[in-house]
Design a protein around this motif. Structure first.
Motif, PDB file in Angstrom:
ATOM      1  N   ALA B  24       0.838  -1.202   0.000  1.00 39.95           N
ATOM      2  CA  ALA B  24       0.000   0.000   0.000  1.00 39.95           C
ATOM      3  C   ALA B  24       0.869   1.247   0.000  1.00 39.95           C
ATOM      4  CB  ALA B  24      -0.919   0.004   1.224  1.00 39.95           C
ATOM      5  N   ALA B  25       0.283   2.324  -0.491  1.00 39.99           N
ATOM      6  CA  ALA B  25       0.987   3.596  -0.541  1.00 39.99           C
ATOM      7  C   ALA B  25       0.225   4.650   0.240  1.00 39.99           C
ATOM      8  CB  ALA B  25       1.156   4.037  -1.996  1.00 39.99           C
ATOM      9  N   VAL B  26       0.961   5.652   0.686  1.00 37.05           N
ATOM     10  CA  VAL B  26       0.362   6.853   1.259  1.00 37.05           C
ATOM     11  C   VAL B  26       0.902   8.041   0.468  1.00 37.05           C
ATOM     12  CG1 VAL B  26       0.018   5.961   3.603  1.00 37.05           C
ATOM     13  CG2 VAL B  26       2.213   6.983   2.993  1.00 37.05           C
ATOM     14  N   LYS B  27       0.214   9.182   0.563  1.00 40.06           N
ATOM     15  CA  LYS B  27       0.715  10.347  -0.174  1.00 40.06           C
ATOM     16  C   LYS B  27       0.687  11.606   0.675  1.00 40.06           C
ATOM     17  CE  LYS B  27      -3.788  10.865  -2.341  1.00 40.06           C
ATOM     18  NZ  LYS B  27      -4.607  10.979  -3.557  1.00 40.06           N
ATOM     19  N   ILE B  28       1.615  12.487   0.322  1.00 45.59           N
ATOM     20  CA  ILE B  28       1.728  13.807   0.934  1.00 45.59           C
ATOM     21  C   ILE B  28       1.834  14.797  -0.221  1.00 45.59           C
ATOM     22  CG2 ILE B  28       3.336  15.321   2.192  1.00 45.59           C
ATOM     23  CD1 ILE B  28       3.965  12.948   4.027  1.00 45.59           C
ATOM     24  N   VAL B  29       1.208  15.958  -0.078  1.00 45.17           N
ATOM     25  CA  VAL B  29       1.214  16.934  -1.155  1.00 45.17           C
ATOM     26  C   VAL B  29       2.036  18.162  -0.752  1.00 45.17           C
ATOM     27  CG1 VAL B  29      -0.221  18.328  -2.692  1.00 45.17           C
ATOM     28  CG2 VAL B  29      -1.090  16.146  -1.846  1.00 45.17           C
ATOM     29  N   ILE B  30       2.869  18.622  -1.673  1.00 46.11           N
ATOM     30  CA  ILE B  30       3.624  19.851  -1.466  1.00 46.11           C
ATOM     31  C   ILE B  30       3.009  20.894  -2.381  1.00 46.11           C
ATOM     32  CG2 ILE B  30       5.882  20.947  -1.718  1.00 46.11           C
ATOM     33  CD1 ILE B  30       7.034  18.050  -1.235  1.00 46.11           C
ATOM     34  N   VAL B  31       2.499  21.951  -1.785  1.00 47.65           N
ATOM     35  CA  VAL B  31       1.742  22.915  -2.577  1.00 47.65           C
ATOM     36  C   VAL B  31       2.285  24.319  -2.350  1.00 47.65           C
ATOM     37  CG1 VAL B  31      -0.059  22.946  -0.768  1.00 47.65           C
ATOM     38  CG2 VAL B  31      -0.611  23.785  -3.055  1.00 47.65           C
ATOM     39  N   GLY B  32       2.367  25.082  -3.433  1.00 46.78           N
ATOM     40  CA  GLY B  32       2.874  26.443  -3.325  1.00 46.78           C
ATOM     41  C   GLY B  32       2.830  27.134  -4.677  1.00 46.78           C
ATOM     42  N   GLY B  33       3.173  28.399  -4.684  1.00 49.48           N
ATOM     43  CA  GLY B  33       3.109  29.200  -5.908  1.00 49.48           C
ATOM     44  C   GLY B  33       4.203  28.831  -6.898  1.00 49.48           C
ATOM     45  N   PHE B  34       4.190  29.512  -8.035  1.00 52.41           N
ATOM     46  CA  PHE B  34       5.184  29.283  -9.083  1.00 52.41           C
ATOM     47  C   PHE B  34       6.598  29.486  -8.569  1.00 52.41           C
ATOM     48  CE2 PHE B  34       2.038  30.058 -12.629  1.00 52.41           C
ATOM     49  CZ  PHE B  34       2.181  28.782 -13.135  1.00 52.41           C
ATOM     50  N   GLY B  35       7.474  28.573  -8.914  1.00 49.17           N
ATOM     51  CA  GLY B  35       8.890  28.768  -8.656  1.00 49.17           C
ATOM     52  C   GLY B  35       9.284  28.771  -7.198  1.00 49.17           C
ATOM     53  N   VAL B  36       8.430  28.264  -6.326  1.00 47.29           N
ATOM     54  CA  VAL B  36       8.715  28.331  -4.894  1.00 47.29           C
ATOM     55  C   VAL B  36       9.628  27.179  -4.449  1.00 47.29           C
ATOM     56  CG1 VAL B  36       6.646  27.055  -4.184  1.00 47.29           C
ATOM     57  CG2 VAL B  36       7.629  28.757  -2.651  1.00 47.29           C
ATOM     58  N   GLY B  37       9.810  26.195  -5.320  1.00 45.34           N
ATOM     59  CA  GLY B  37      10.731  25.102  -4.997  1.00 45.34           C
ATOM     60  C   GLY B  37      10.062  23.748  -4.798  1.00 45.34           C
ATOM     61  N   LYS B  38       8.849  23.591  -5.295  1.00 47.88           N
ATOM     62  CA  LYS B  38       8.119  22.328  -5.128  1.00 47.88           C
ATOM     63  C   LYS B  38       8.866  21.161  -5.773  1.00 47.88           C
ATOM     64  CE  LYS B  38       4.601  24.044  -7.375  1.00 47.88           C
ATOM     65  NZ  LYS B  38       5.014  25.435  -7.611  1.00 47.88           N
ATOM     66  N   THR B  39       9.243  21.348  -7.038  1.00 48.82           N
ATOM     67  CA  THR B  39       9.939  20.284  -7.761  1.00 48.82           C
ATOM     68  C   THR B  39      11.278  19.989  -7.102  1.00 48.82           C
ATOM     69  OG1 THR B  39       8.853  20.993  -9.787  1.00 48.82           O
ATOM     70  CG2 THR B  39      10.802  19.589 -10.038  1.00 48.82           C
ATOM     71  N   THR B  40      11.945  21.033  -6.663  1.00 49.08           N
ATOM     72  CA  THR B  40      13.233  20.861  -5.991  1.00 49.08           C
ATOM     73  C   THR B  40      13.072  20.032  -4.729  1.00 49.08           C
ATOM     74  OG1 THR B  40      13.886  23.029  -6.829  1.00 49.08           O
ATOM     75  CG2 THR B  40      15.200  22.121  -5.023  1.00 49.08           C
ATOM     76  N   MET B  41      12.041  20.320  -3.949  1.00 48.86           N
ATOM     77  CA  MET B  41      11.822  19.575  -2.708  1.00 48.86           C
ATOM     78  C   MET B  41      11.481  18.111  -2.998  1.00 48.86           C
ATOM     79  SD  MET B  41       9.359  20.336   0.556  1.00 48.86           S
ATOM     80  CE  MET B  41      10.497  21.432   1.382  1.00 48.86           C
ATOM     81  N   VAL B  42      10.592  17.877  -3.951  1.00 47.70           N
ATOM     82  CA  VAL B  42      10.252  16.494  -4.310  1.00 47.70           C
ATOM     83  C   VAL B  42      11.527  15.756  -4.728  1.00 47.70           C
ATOM     84  CG1 VAL B  42       9.088  15.068  -6.057  1.00 47.70           C
ATOM     85  CG2 VAL B  42       7.843  16.940  -4.969  1.00 47.70           C
ATOM     86  N   GLY B  43      12.328  16.420  -5.570  1.00 47.20           N
ATOM     87  CA  GLY B  43      13.536  15.773  -6.094  1.00 47.20           C
ATOM     88  C   GLY B  43      14.580  15.516  -5.030  1.00 47.20           C
ATOM     89  N   SER B  44      14.672  16.398  -4.046  1.00 45.90           N
ATOM     90  CA  SER B  44      15.755  16.245  -3.075  1.00 45.90           C
ATOM     91  C   SER B  44      15.529  15.074  -2.123  1.00 45.90           C
ATOM     92  CB  SER B  44      16.000  17.554  -2.304  1.00 45.90           C
ATOM     93  OG  SER B  44      14.976  17.807  -1.385  1.00 45.90           O
ATOM     94  N   VAL B  45      14.291  14.687  -1.901  1.00 51.26           N
ATOM     95  CA  VAL B  45      14.041  13.553  -0.998  1.00 51.26           C
ATOM     96  C   VAL B  45      13.638  12.263  -1.709  1.00 51.26           C
ATOM     97  CG1 VAL B  45      13.504  14.771   1.134  1.00 51.26           C
ATOM     98  CG2 VAL B  45      11.713  14.418  -0.558  1.00 51.26           C
ATOM     99  N   SER B  46      13.318  12.369  -2.988  1.00 54.18           N
ATOM    100  CA  SER B  46      12.815  11.180  -3.703  1.00 54.18           C
ATOM    101  C   SER B  46      13.921  10.170  -3.969  1.00 54.18           C
ATOM    102  CB  SER B  46      12.197  11.602  -5.037  1.00 54.18           C
ATOM    103  OG  SER B  46      11.749  10.477  -5.757  1.00 54.18           O
ATOM    104  N   GLU B  47      13.552   8.872  -3.910  1.00 59.80           N
ATOM    105  CA  GLU B  47      14.533   7.820  -4.240  1.00 59.80           C
ATOM    106  C   GLU B  47      14.552   7.549  -5.737  1.00 59.80           C
ATOM    107  OE1 GLU B  47      12.834   4.691  -1.891  1.00 59.80           O
ATOM    108  OE2 GLU B  47      11.504   4.027  -3.498  1.00 59.80           O
ATOM    109  N   ILE B  48      13.548   8.057  -6.459  1.00 59.22           N
ATOM    110  CA  ILE B  48      13.565   7.935  -7.917  1.00 59.22           C
ATOM    111  C   ILE B  48      13.693   9.328  -8.513  1.00 59.22           C
ATOM    112  CG2 ILE B  48      12.162   5.823  -8.023  1.00 59.22           C
ATOM    113  CD1 ILE B  48       9.736   7.685  -8.732  1.00 59.22           C
ATOM    114  N   ARG B  49      14.179   9.407  -9.738  1.00 59.91           N
ATOM    115  CA  ARG B  49      14.178  10.677 -10.431  1.00 59.91           C
ATOM    116  C   ARG B  49      12.725  11.133 -10.494  1.00 59.91           C
ATOM    117  NH1 ARG B  49      13.144  11.636 -15.529  1.00 59.91           N
ATOM    118  NH2 ARG B  49      13.002   9.407 -15.954  1.00 59.91           N
ATOM    119  N   PRO B  50      12.434  12.401 -10.145  1.00 58.52           N
ATOM    120  CA  PRO B  50      11.032  12.820 -10.138  1.00 58.52           C
ATOM    121  C   PRO B  50      10.374  12.591 -11.498  1.00 58.52           C
ATOM    122  CG  PRO B  50      12.385  14.476  -9.094  1.00 58.52           C
ATOM    123  CD  PRO B  50      13.323  13.464  -9.693  1.00 58.52           C
TER     124      PRO B  50
END
Ligand SMILES: Nc1nc2c(ncn2[C@@H]2O[C@H](COP(=O)(O)OP(=O)(O)OP(=O)(O)O)[C@@H](O)[C@H]2O)c(=O)[nH]1
Ligand SMILES: [Mg+2]
Lengths: 102, 206
Positions: B24-50
């Motif tokens: 089973a999976a669980v999910k967490i959402v990172i939400v914010g305005g343009f260019g605030v660093g959402k993709t960067t945050m997902v990428g920095s903790v992810s075990e797979i390439r985003p």
């Protein structure tokens, strides 16, 4: 464990972005190219979101494709654990331990 | 998309495959305005390439003028980045980054349903977006924490001032972070989990 969203009782299996999909068999001869591609991807569990990314199909298209495949018994779905009004503490603790190891 | 060459569709690398035991999976959402660093945050903790999944805006959500032609219409597809963290052999955590602006709220239905909680990523140069996001999360009853991504040229405010500016109750954590650093992003997620755990304790005392 499962708390389905209100008003959606019709479908017994709602697909979420993080529902894990697993292939049940090799692609049968009758499989469409999309179905074959999908079955090859999920020989190990893969979320609907990952399938959508690898197949380059929007989530809404993925759910249509997967609903057919579930009905045909080609794949199985492992439902996500969803937030409860009273949260499952042991679940949260497991996630914390996992994050600590990062 | 051409599925004829489906043998060549790139799938997860062998080392990125989940074990068969993943139940089973669980999910967490990172939400914010343009260019605030959402993709960067997902990428920095992810075990797979985003990865990126797309969703198409429903008819009700579009304000597209046909006169603008097909180029404008492609703007009705919105991309969401996501990453993955294996928690145990059975449990997987997915992190989704999604834009906070009101016109993207149509994405939120499937996304926030069942999510454990959310991280509101804030850029102090553009607090307005966060304001709307926070109101919307409160309406939906999604528990969240606030993370201030510290850009070098952004004004630094004491947490108290931010709390007042964002009109946040005392119990909601506000932390600073550098989304580029794995440890910092991980700490933000830990803050959210501790907050969720505390909520669980108050709702169901042992
Ligand atoms: N200094 C600093 N720069 C950052 C930080 N986080 C992200 N950046 C930079 O800010 C830019 C935008 O980051 P993204 O992660 O693409 O932001 P986003 O929220 O995904 O942006 P959109 O998807 O376009 O809305 C990139 O150039 C990052 O390298 C941070 O914590 N500190
Ligand atoms: Mg982004």
């Amino acid at each position: 464990m499962v708390a389905g969203p209100d008003g959606d009782g019709e479908r017994d299996q709602d697909l979420d972005l993080v529902t894990l999909i697993v292939a049940r068999a090799d692609p049968p001869p009758s499989a469409t190219p999309e179905q074959s591609a999908l079955l090859r991807l999920c020989t190990t569990p893969l979320s609907v979101a990952e399938l959508s990314a690898y197949l380059n199909l929007p989530f809404s298209v993925m759910t249509v494709l997967l609903t057919d495949m579930l009905a045909a018994g080609l794949v199985t779905a492992r439902a996500p654990i969803v937030r409860q009004s009273v949260a499952d503490r042991s679940l949260l603790e497991a996630v914390m331990h996992g994050l600590q190891r990062l | 998309m051409d599925f004829k060459g489906s043998d060549t569709i790139p799938g997860p690398r062998t080392e990125d495959q989940l074990p068969h035991t993943a139940a089973a999976a669980v999910k967490i959402v990172i939400v914010g305005g343009f260019g605030v660093g959402k993709t960067t945050m997902v990428g920095s903790v992810s075990e797979i390439r985003p990865l990126t999944t797309e969703e198409t805006m429903t008819q009700a959500g579009i304000g597209v003028d046909d006169n603008f032609g097909s180029e404008t219409k492609t703007a009705t597809t919105v991309a969401m980045d996501f990453g993955r963290i294996s928690i145990t052999e059975e449990l997987v955590l997915y992190l989704f980054g999604t834009p906070g602006q009101e016109r993207f709220w149509f994405l939120w239905n499937g996304l926030f349903d069942g999510a454990l909680g959310a991280v509101v990523l804030v850029d102090t140069r553009r607090l307005e977006v966060s304001f709307d996001v926070i109101g919307r999360l409160e309406e939906r009853g999604v528990p969240f924490v606030v993370a201030v991504n510290t850009f070098p040229d952004a004004p630094r405010y004491p947490i108290d001032e931010l709390r007042t500016a964002l009109d946040l109750p005392d119990e909601i954590p506000i932390v600073e972070c550098d989304a580029r650093r794995r440890a910092s992003s991980r700490d933000v997620l830990m803050t959210l989990l501790r907050f969720l755990h505390a909520l669980a304790m108050t709702k169901a005392p042992a």
